[in-house]
Design an enzyme around this catalytic site. Structure first.
Site, mmCIF file in Angstrom:
data_model
loop_
_atom_site.group_PDB
_atom_site.id
_atom_site.type_symbol
_atom_site.label_atom_id
_atom_site.label_comp_id
_atom_site.label_asym_id
_atom_site.label_seq_id
_atom_site.Cartn_x
_atom_site.Cartn_y
_atom_site.Cartn_z
ATOM 1 N N THR A 17 0.817 -1.218 0.000
ATOM 2 C CA THR A 17 0.000 0.000 0.000
ATOM 3 C C THR A 17 0.851 1.269 0.000
ATOM 4 O O THR A 17 0.606 2.196 -0.772
ATOM 5 C CB THR A 17 -0.904 0.007 1.257
ATOM 6 O OG1 THR A 17 -1.595 -1.238 1.308
ATOM 7 C CG2 THR A 17 -1.910 1.133 1.207
ATOM 8 N N LYS A 108 6.706 1.013 12.243
ATOM 9 C CA LYS A 108 6.565 1.366 13.670
ATOM 10 C C LYS A 108 6.904 0.194 14.574
ATOM 11 O O LYS A 108 7.440 0.374 15.659
ATOM 12 C CB LYS A 108 5.181 1.934 13.982
ATOM 13 C CG LYS A 108 3.973 1.218 13.375
ATOM 14 C CD LYS A 108 3.676 1.669 11.949
ATOM 15 C CE LYS A 108 2.761 0.695 11.234
ATOM 16 N NZ LYS A 108 1.397 1.132 11.195
ATOM 17 N N GLU A 132 9.784 9.274 10.065
ATOM 18 C CA GLU A 132 8.630 10.155 10.280
ATOM 19 C C GLU A 132 7.313 9.443 10.005
ATOM 20 O O GLU A 132 6.312 9.642 10.703
ATOM 21 C CB GLU A 132 8.758 11.384 9.355
ATOM 22 C CG GLU A 132 7.614 12.368 9.475
ATOM 23 C CD GLU A 132 7.527 12.991 10.860
ATOM 24 O OE1 GLU A 132 8.488 13.651 11.272
ATOM 25 O OE2 GLU A 132 6.490 12.811 11.537
ATOM 26 N N VAL A 135 4.800 7.254 12.652
ATOM 27 C CA VAL A 135 3.767 7.784 13.557
ATOM 28 C C VAL A 135 2.954 8.844 12.826
ATOM 29 O O VAL A 135 3.509 9.770 12.234
ATOM 30 C CB VAL A 135 4.394 8.417 14.819
ATOM 31 C CG1 VAL A 135 3.311 9.008 15.717
ATOM 32 C CG2 VAL A 135 5.222 7.401 15.584
ATOM 33 N N ILE A 139 1.242 13.015 8.842
ATOM 34 C CA ILE A 139 1.374 14.191 9.727
ATOM 35 C C ILE A 139 2.838 14.359 10.139
ATOM 36 O O ILE A 139 3.424 13.435 10.680
ATOM 37 C CB ILE A 139 0.542 14.018 11.019
ATOM 38 C CG1 ILE A 139 -0.905 13.668 10.700
ATOM 39 C CG2 ILE A 139 0.623 15.261 11.878
ATOM 40 C CD1 ILE A 139 -1.698 13.219 11.930
ATOM 41 N N GLY A 190 -7.260 0.817 2.828
ATOM 42 C CA GLY A 190 -5.800 0.735 2.924
ATOM 43 C C GLY A 190 -5.259 1.250 4.243
ATOM 44 O O GLY A 190 -4.062 1.560 4.349
ATOM 45 N N GLU A 193 -3.372 -2.801 9.003
ATOM 46 C CA GLU A 193 -2.186 -3.630 8.808
ATOM 47 C C GLU A 193 -2.590 -4.909 8.081
ATOM 48 O O GLU A 193 -3.774 -5.276 8.048
ATOM 49 C CB GLU A 193 -1.578 -3.999 10.164
ATOM 50 C CG GLU A 193 -1.134 -2.806 10.994
ATOM 51 C CD GLU A 193 -0.077 -1.969 10.284
ATOM 52 O OE1 GLU A 193 0.990 -2.503 9.976
ATOM 53 O OE2 GLU A 193 -0.337 -0.777 10.032
ATOM 54 N N LYS A 208 3.448 3.162 18.380
ATOM 55 C CA LYS A 208 3.579 4.585 18.037
ATOM 56 C C LYS A 208 3.785 5.433 19.288
ATOM 57 O O LYS A 208 4.542 6.411 19.271
ATOM 58 C CB LYS A 208 2.349 5.033 17.245
ATOM 59 C CG LYS A 208 2.313 4.414 15.851
ATOM 60 C CD LYS A 208 0.956 4.590 15.214
ATOM 61 C CE LYS A 208 0.944 4.061 13.785
ATOM 62 N NZ LYS A 208 -0.413 3.969 13.228
HETATM 63 N N1 HSE Z 1 -2.589 0.474 10.376
HETATM 64 C C1 HSE Z 1 -2.077 1.776 10.666
HETATM 65 C C2 HSE Z 1 -3.235 2.644 11.128
HETATM 66 C C3 HSE Z 1 -1.411 2.352 9.454
HETATM 67 O O1 HSE Z 1 -4.378 2.257 10.917
HETATM 68 O O2 HSE Z 1 -2.993 3.693 11.707
HETATM 69 C C4 HSE Z 1 -0.681 3.642 9.705
HETATM 70 O O3 HSE Z 1 0.383 3.468 10.597
#
Ligand code: HSE
Length: 367
Positions: A17, A108, A132, A135, A139, A190, A193, A208
């Site tokens: 993705t 992460k 970056e 997390v 952003i 998307g 995970e 995170k």
């Molecule tokens: N699976 C993570 C989420 C993807 O939904 O925040 C972004 O780190």
């Protein structure tokens, strides 16, 4: 030709993705906005499923199913790791840094679990490690913490840091959608995970939070020791109960540097849990796949970051910015911050807990 005269040769590991969007960004640069001299060259893309990668538009000549080959190749200067998961991502990142190659990653799990080891390797070899995108998706939050906000002593960080669960809880609140349908939609968008267990059990949010704590408090928290509750037990009754009290349920990650005892290191309390927040408050208003991270520190007071927290396109923005930062000579994401040691076991946090919800569940409240 010296290294600085030639393009920076970038290899991307992973064509999922995020990887697909990063490859697209590297091949179709917004060259009029950014001075890329002496240039960035994509030299290879490692994919698990070569047919699928080709179908997504990646040229066969760039593709390999051997990520270790791209890491070891004298033809690559920088590795962009977007495979996700534990191994082989951890070993490949460590190998690249050990060989003096800069690494950009959105991983992460690896940064939270192996942060001390990878930071030590990067500091020893002088190879930069930037993360970056690990997390808050697109952003910018880690970079600002380590640069523009580096003069602050932070005491508290809290936020919505998982797009999948925020998307699901928003759909359950706003459209009375059921849990399974909301999860399927988050996967289709998307956000989730490969195995969404990490999202819905709060594991991704704990990873995170550990990374945020490294930048905010200067210590790597052991992510597996962070007190954590997922969203799997939230019922339609609980959603209704929260709404009746003017609140919404959000998966909130919080960490706090407790008062120092006898001049010793500050203990850090941390928790990830479904939390009842005011529906019209700063966290309650964050909808869909968005994230919001709020910090409190001195001398700045309160500062917040909000925006798209998941999804290939948003996350590619942060990955590509890290690539550009390295191309102009920037260092690791921790910037000027002091080195952090090994994993630290976090303490618990005192949270106000309302006594009853219709299902019998109890959710902490924050305002
Ligand atoms: N699976 C993570 C989420 C993807 O939904 O925040 C972004 O780190």
């Amino acid at each position: 030709m010296s290294a600085r005269d030639r393009p920076l040769r970038v290899a991307v590991l992973g064509a999922g993705t995020v990887g697909r969007e990063v490859v697209r960004g590297l091949l179709e640069p917004q060259g009029d906005l950014v001075d890329r001299a002496p240039g960035i060259e994509l030299v290879g893309v490692a994919a698990r499923d070569l047919g699928k990668a080709m179908a997504s538009g990646i040229a066969e000549s760039l593709l390999t199913d051997g990520p270790a080959h791209l890491v070891a190749s004298p033809e690559s200067d920088m590795i962009v790791e977007l495979m996700g998961g534990d191994e082989p991502a951890h070993t490949l990142i460590a190998a690249a840094l050990s060989a003096g190659k800069a690494v950009v990653t959105a991983n992460k799990h690896v940064i939270a679990h192996y942060g001390p080891e990878l930071e030590a390797i990067a500091r020893r070899t002088g190879a930069a490690l930037r993360f970056e995108a690990a997390v808050g998706g697109g952003i910018p939050v880690l970079g600002p913490l380590a640069t523009d906000l580096a003069a602050n002593r932070f005491t508290h960080v809290r936020g919505i840091v998982n797009g999948t669960t925020n998307f699901m809880l928003s759909a359950m609140h706003e459209r009375n959608q059921g849990y399974a349908g909301a999860l399927a939609d988050a996967q289709a968008a998307g956000y989730a995970e490969a195995d969404p267990t990490a999202d819905v059990e709060g594991i991704d949010a704990a990873n995170k939070l550990a990374i945020l704590a490294r930048l905010a408090f200067g210590a790597w928290l052991d992510p597996d020791s962070i007190e954590r509750v997922g969203i799997t037990g939230i019922s339609a009754e609980d959603i209704g109960g929260a709404a009746g009290a003017g609140r919404v349920l959000k998966l909130v990650a919080q960490a706090q540097a407790q008062a120092q005892v006898d001049g010793g290191a500050a203990e850090i309390g941390a928790v990830v849990a479904p939390t009842a927040v005011p529906a019209t408050g700063s966290l309650g208003r964050v909808g869909g796949g968005n994230n919001r991270i709020e910090l409190e520190g001195e001398p700045i007071g309160r500062v917040a970051f909000e925006g798209p927290g998941a999804g290939g396109r948003a996350t590619s923005s942060a990955v590509l910015a890290d690539v550009l930062a390295l191309a102009r000579g920037a260092g690791s994401t921790w910037g000027v911050l002091k080195p952090a040691g090994g994993l630290v076991r976090p303490g618990a946090m005192d949270l106000a807990t309302p006594t009853r919800y219709p299902s019998g569940a109890r959710y902490p409240e924050v305002d």
